[in-house]
Motif scaffolding. Structure first.
Motif, PDB file in Angstrom:
ATOM      1  N   LEU A 191       6.003 -13.523  -1.438  1.00 16.38           N
ATOM      2  CA  LEU A 191       6.318 -12.867  -0.266  1.00 16.38           C
ATOM      3  C   LEU A 191       6.829 -11.466  -1.019  1.00 16.38           C
ATOM      4  N   VAL A 192       6.376 -10.313  -0.633  1.00 12.77           N
ATOM      5  CA  VAL A 192       6.624  -8.923  -1.132  1.00 12.77           C
ATOM      6  C   VAL A 192       7.132  -7.953  -0.081  1.00 12.77           C
ATOM      7  N   ILE A 193       8.134  -7.475  -0.228  1.00 16.58           N
ATOM      8  CA  ILE A 193       8.514  -6.353   0.596  1.00 16.58           C
ATOM      9  C   ILE A 193       8.360  -5.077   0.075  1.00 16.58           C
ATOM     10  N   THR A 194       7.452  -4.104   0.621  1.00 11.70           N
ATOM     11  CA  THR A 194       7.184  -2.878  -0.062  1.00 11.70           C
ATOM     12  C   THR A 194       6.671  -1.965   1.110  1.00 11.70           C
ATOM     13  N   HIS A 195       6.812  -0.665   0.642  1.00 10.00           N
ATOM     14  CA  HIS A 195       6.501   0.436   1.353  1.00 10.00           C
ATOM     15  C   HIS A 195       5.144   1.278   0.724  1.00 10.00           C
ATOM     16  N   ASN A 196       4.739   0.609  -0.269  1.00  6.29           N
ATOM     17  CA  ASN A 196       3.417   0.939  -0.846  1.00  6.29           C
ATOM     18  C   ASN A 196       2.301   0.496  -0.083  1.00  6.29           C
ATOM     19  N   ALA A 197       1.688   1.654   0.452  1.00  4.12           N
ATOM     20  CA  ALA A 197       0.421   1.340   1.390  1.00  4.12           C
ATOM     21  C   ALA A 197      -0.833   0.593   0.674  1.00  4.12           C
ATOM     22  N   ALA A 198      -0.861   0.513  -0.807  1.00  8.33           N
ATOM     23  CA  ALA A 198      -1.756  -0.258  -1.434  1.00  8.33           C
ATOM     24  C   ALA A 198      -1.627  -1.710  -1.105  1.00  8.33           C
ATOM     25  N   ILE A 199      -0.615  -2.091  -0.822  1.00  8.75           N
ATOM     26  CA  ILE A 199      -0.426  -3.618  -0.306  1.00  8.75           C
ATOM     27  C   ILE A 199      -1.442  -3.991   0.809  1.00  8.75           C
ATOM     28  N   ARG A 200      -1.620  -3.297   1.416  1.00  7.58           N
ATOM     29  CA  ARG A 200      -2.669  -3.597   2.654  1.00  7.58           C
ATOM     30  C   ARG A 200      -4.011  -4.131   2.125  1.00  7.58           C
ATOM     31  N   ASP A 201      -4.675  -3.450   0.972  1.00  8.87           N
ATOM     32  CA  ASP A 201      -5.766  -3.910   0.334  1.00  8.87           C
ATOM     33  C   ASP A 201      -5.644  -4.999  -0.499  1.00  8.87           C
ATOM     34  N   ILE A 202      -4.381  -5.265  -0.826  1.00  9.98           N
ATOM     35  CA  ILE A 202      -4.024  -6.615  -1.965  1.00  9.98           C
ATOM     36  C   ILE A 202      -3.643  -7.904  -1.331  1.00  9.98           C
ATOM     37  N   ALA A 203      -2.788  -7.743  -0.250  1.00  8.42           N
ATOM     38  CA  ALA A 203      -2.000  -8.940   0.352  1.00  8.42           C
ATOM     39  C   ALA A 203      -3.134  -9.716   1.208  1.00  8.42           C
ATOM     40  N   ASP A 204      -2.723 -10.992   1.344  1.00  8.69           N
ATOM     41  CA  ASP A 204      -3.499 -11.893   2.294  1.00  8.69           C
ATOM     42  C   ASP A 204      -3.135 -11.403   3.864  1.00  8.69           C
TER      43      ASP A 204
END
Ligand code: ADP
Length: 204
Positions: A191-204
């Motif tokens: 579970l990751v809290i982040t503001h980095n928009a790249a997470i959209r392509d990375i996370a489930d």
């Protein structure tokens, strides 16, 4: 793996009540990689801290497998954190007088089924930095040491509170990629809290 039902948290500061969580329901399956995004003050850290056994709810239920976290004693919560949860925070919290390897070994010496510290460092791409002190590492490298330390005890759950918050966005992406590598290699539910928009392509 984690189930949350109608979770509430109200902080009391003297006369003032701050409702940080108002009836949150959530679940995450084994091995999933989930991102939590939202504006500052919306309760993300509060939520993560309750799921990680660092804080207590005011209402509702949170379960880790068959353990009801919301009914555990302090001692039981401590054991839950120690045996099952890896934490990564925004500021790496490394011990400055210890090398990268020694920082990871702080955890492997007390864990039940740890992986060797060098294996954890290899997973985050830092094999060649094991003998460096934190001051000799970049911010992104220090955070990867913190990730190695969090996963060296083979936790079922990996909780990351703004792990990229102190990093520029390119370095932040490298840290997020290290987290996905670890998630894949070790299978820790993440579970990751982040503001980095790249997470959209990375996370489930
Ligand atoms: P986020 O992680 O989304 O920025 P937080 O969970 O840190 O949000 O905070 C949610 C709300 O709870 C905020 O209004 C914050 O001021 C308040 N809060 C958080 N921790 C405490 C605390 N220990 N005491 C009082 N209020 C708190």
């Amino acid at each position: 793996m984690i189930q949350v039902q109608d979770l509430c948290k109200t902080y009391r500061m003297g006369e003032i009540e701050v409702p940080a969580l108002r009836g949150v329901s959530f679940s995450i399956g084994s091995g999933e990689f989930v991102a939590i995004m939202g504006p500052s003050g919306s309760g993300k850290s509060t939520f993560l801290n309750i799921v990680g056994g660092l804080d207590r709810a005011s209402g509702g239920e949170a379960w880790f497998e068959e353990h009801q976290l919301t009914s555990l004693t302090e001692a039981q919560l401590t054991r839950y954190r120690r045996d099952h949860v890896g934490f990564v925070f925004q500021f790496y919290n490394l011990v400055p007088s210890l090398t990268a390897r020694e920082n990871v070994q702080l955890v492997t010496e007390i864990a039940r089924q740890p992986m060797p510290a060098d294996q954890a460092l290899a997973l985050v791409g830092l094999s060649d930095r094991a003998d460096h002190f934190p001051a000799q590492l970049s911010g992104g490298e220090q955070q990867r040491v913190a990730i190695a330390r969090a996963i060296a005890k083979n936790p079922e759950v990996l909780l990351c509170d703004e792990p990229t918050g102190a990093l520029d966005s390119t370095t932040g992406i490298k840290v997020l990629e290290a987290l996905t590598e670890v998630n894949r290699a070790v299978g820790a539910t993440t579970l990751v809290i982040t503001h980095n928009a790249a997470i959209r392509d990375i996370a489930d």
